[in-house]
Write a protein that holds these residues in place. Structure first.
Motif, PDB file in Angstrom:
ATOM      1  N   VAL A  20      16.678  12.225 -24.128  1.00  0.00           N
ATOM      2  CA  VAL A  20      17.105  10.847 -24.387  1.00  0.00           C
ATOM      3  C   VAL A  20      17.121  10.049 -23.086  1.00  0.00           C
ATOM      4  N   GLN A  21      17.577  10.645 -21.998  1.00  0.00           N
ATOM      5  CA  GLN A  21      17.585   9.939 -20.713  1.00  0.00           C
ATOM      6  C   GLN A  21      16.180   9.578 -20.262  1.00  0.00           C
ATOM      7  N   VAL A  22      15.244  10.477 -20.462  1.00  0.00           N
ATOM      8  CA  VAL A  22      13.877  10.240 -20.005  1.00  0.00           C
ATOM      9  C   VAL A  22      13.204   9.144 -20.821  1.00  0.00           C
ATOM     10  N   HIS A  23      13.425   9.122 -22.123  1.00  0.00           N
ATOM     11  CA  HIS A  23      12.701   8.212 -23.001  1.00  0.00           C
ATOM     12  C   HIS A  23      13.415   6.895 -23.277  1.00  0.00           C
ATOM     13  N   THR A  24      14.619   6.714 -22.762  1.00  0.00           N
ATOM     14  CA  THR A  24      15.351   5.474 -23.002  1.00  0.00           C
ATOM     15  C   THR A  24      15.088   4.491 -21.872  1.00  0.00           C
ATOM     16  N   PRO A  25      14.715   3.250 -22.201  1.00  0.00           N
ATOM     17  CA  PRO A  25      14.559   2.243 -21.147  1.00  0.00           C
ATOM     18  C   PRO A  25      15.902   2.004 -20.435  1.00  0.00           C
ATOM     19  N   VAL A  26      15.822   1.650 -19.170  1.00  0.00           N
ATOM     20  CA  VAL A  26      17.026   1.510 -18.345  1.00  0.00           C
ATOM     21  C   VAL A  26      17.998   0.497 -18.943  1.00  0.00           C
ATOM     22  N   HIS A  27      17.492  -0.615 -19.427  1.00  0.00           N
ATOM     23  CA  HIS A  27      18.381  -1.662 -19.932  1.00  0.00           C
ATOM     24  C   HIS A  27      19.033  -1.300 -21.270  1.00  0.00           C
ATOM     25  N   MET A  28      18.590  -0.235 -21.923  1.00  0.00           N
ATOM     26  CA  MET A  28      19.164   0.182 -23.207  1.00  0.00           C
ATOM     27  C   MET A  28      20.018   1.445 -23.100  1.00  0.00           C
ATOM     28  N   THR A  29      20.174   1.989 -21.908  1.00  0.00           N
ATOM     29  CA  THR A  29      20.860   3.265 -21.735  1.00  0.00           C
ATOM     30  C   THR A  29      22.288   3.230 -22.266  1.00  0.00           C
ATOM     31  N   GLY A  30      23.037   2.207 -21.953  1.00  0.00           N
ATOM     32  CA  GLY A  30      24.424   2.122 -22.399  1.00  0.00           C
ATOM     33  C   GLY A  30      24.547   2.092 -23.904  1.00  0.00           C
ATOM     34  N   ARG A  31      23.720   1.306 -24.535  1.00  0.00           N
ATOM     35  CA  ARG A  31      23.766   1.210 -25.998  1.00  0.00           C
ATOM     36  C   ARG A  31      23.382   2.525 -26.654  1.00  0.00           C
ATOM     37  N   VAL A  32      22.314   3.122 -26.178  1.00  0.00           N
ATOM     38  CA  VAL A  32      21.827   4.358 -26.787  1.00  0.00           C
ATOM     39  C   VAL A  32      22.851   5.477 -26.646  1.00  0.00           C
TER      40      VAL A  32
END
Length: 105
Positions: A20-32
């Protein structure tokens, strides 16, 4: 038995979180990660309650049989979905992800 269960759980949770960390865009990390943690906490609370309730109603052996069958079904669905997703990602170009703070202007 507890050590084996904990070790087995780590074989699932650690790769999942890393993926999940690798495939999540930086700006969406908190939400995800907020949503993932909420879902995992809810499952941790509801799972034992629902399992105990079902075992009380239909018995322990049928509960284990149903749970094992559903686990195999979910594993098969996950395996087939993974193959489909990986096949779809073959045509996508890769790029290096960077955080906004790491870029130079």
């Amino acid at each position: 038995l507890g050590f084996t269960a904990g070790f087995s759980a780590s074989l699932i949770f650690v790769p999942f979180q890393a993926t999940v960390q690798v495939h999540t865009p930086v700006h969406m990390t908190g939400r995800v990660f907020g949503v993932l943690n909420s879902v995992m906490t809810t499952a941790t609370i509801i799972g034992p309650l629902l399992g105990g309730w079902i075992a009380t109603i239909i018995g322990v052996v049928p509960t284990f049989t149903i749970t094992a069958s559903l686990l195999v079904l979910v594993a098969l669905i996950g395996f087939l979905t993974k193959r489909k997703v990986e096949r779809g990602n073959a045509d996508v170009s890769t790029s290096k992800q960077r955080t906004p703070e790491a870029t130079t202007s």
